[in-house]
Design an enzyme around this catalytic site. Structure first.
Site: not given
Length: 351
Positions: A113, A116-117, A120-122, A165
């Site tokens: 969490r 910056g990876l 959420s969008s994953a 992203d």
């Protein structure tokens, strides 16, 4: 039929954050971390909370407050609900008929969490893939449009982000992206060019256990950009140009110049946003990498850093020691190959 999809974390390699400012970017899918979503047919439509990430039962009020301070208020349920809404409305607008039938959506993730990876969008991307297959409409929603749907779902929840992203999470692999105003106005999306993942040198990921929130970085800079601030506009244009330069440098395998480009990308971000917005811990990760001569920059808006050791294994060993001493986690990066089918690859809009 049970449908399940994985979507991977991503590394913004060059050009970020210019994707939010009609710029250019290069990103790749990070095999080290992922989110998975499962869709099972059911009598009623059910969004299933995750036993850890959507916790509503606590040992004490101290436990509750500590959890909110470290993890925030939101898990993945809201993300699943938002993509269902955006997907349904898009299909309505495009007269895409959806078969009747309900389902249960559940998810899991191991993406750290606030690093910056794009955790959420994953989750949203994996859920969208499940919906595309459940309703058998994948062929009716162009691959270039899918990142827009993911971003729109996040906008429903007030998440501030760009398309970069979501593009690489839909495409997989390594992608060069042009978000010029002309393309965005004409097409409604950028022009996305899959690249050979083997062009990338060995790279490393540095992250902290409790990084600062990566969602607060764009605020003041965006307003200054909208107000016509010359420094912000010229700096953001230079950041976008670094992605273009990076494409050439990688094709030529000029890794010495890649060091300069990566470092310049971070330095420009730091000048624009300032140390307070970036956060001391995030800056320290970059400085630890640079202390041993490695190139380093944020993978996104902060929380994790991508590093390159041009001098090879001996320098990597120095980086490992420096990260351990500073209390940071270091992992060798593994890149996911492209997800695109042959048919999808042929249908892409190119320059």
């Amino acid at each position: 039929m049970v449908v399940e999809h994985k979507s991977y974390a991503r590394v913004g390699f060059l050009g970020n954050p210019s994707d939010v400012y009609f710029g250019r970017a290069m990103s790749f899918s990070l095999a080290n971390f992922w989110a998975s979503v499962q869709l099972r047919p059911s009598d009623q439509l059910l969004i299933q909370p995750h036993p850890t990430h959507d916790l509503v039962s606590f040992q004490s009020i101290h436990h509750l407050v500590h959890r909110l301070d470290t993890e925030g208020y939101y898990g993945g349920v809201r993300l699943l609900m938002a993509i269902c809404k955006v997907f349904y409305k898009h299909c309505q607008e495009k007269n895409i008929e959806l078969n009747k039938g309900n389902f249960t959506l559940s998810y899991d993730t191991n993406i750290p969490r606030q690093t910056g990876l794009s955790g959420s969008s994953a989750i949203v991307c994996a859920a969208l893939n499940c919906l595309l297959d459940f309703y058998n409409v994948r062929h009716l929603i162009k691959v270039e449009i899918r990142p827009n749907l993911i971003l729109n779902a996040e906008k429903e929840l007030g998440i501030v982000a760009g398309l970069q992203d979501r593009v690489v999470q839909v495409y997989g692999g390594f992608v060069y992206m042009d978000f010029s105003r002309e393309n965005m106005d004409k097409l409604g999306h950028g022009i996305y060019m899959p690249m050979d993942v083997n062009l990338l040198p060995p790279l490393f990921l540095i992250y902290a256990e409790n990084p600062s929130d990566s969602g607060k970085v764009h605020s003041t800079v965006r307003q200054r950009w909208l107000d016509g601030d010359e420094f912000i506009i010229s700096s953001m244009n230079e950041v976008a140009g670094l992605a273009e330069k990076g494409k050439t440098v990688l094709l030529e395998k000029n890794y010495k110049e890649l060091v300069n480009i990566m470092n310049r990308n971070f330095d420009l971000r730091r000048q624009m946003f300032g140390d307070k917005a970036l956060g001391a811990l995030n800056i320290k990760m970059v400085e630890v990498a640079r202390s041993v001569g490695a190139a380093a920059k944020f993978t996104g808006s902060g929380g994790a850093v991508v590093a390159f050791c041009p001098e090879g294994p001996s320098q990597v060993s120095l980086l490992e020691s420096a990260c351990k001493e500073a209390g940071f986690t270091l992992q060798k990066i593994s890149v996911v190959p492209s997800f695109l089918s042959e048919e999808e690859s042929k249908s892409l809009i190119t320059y």
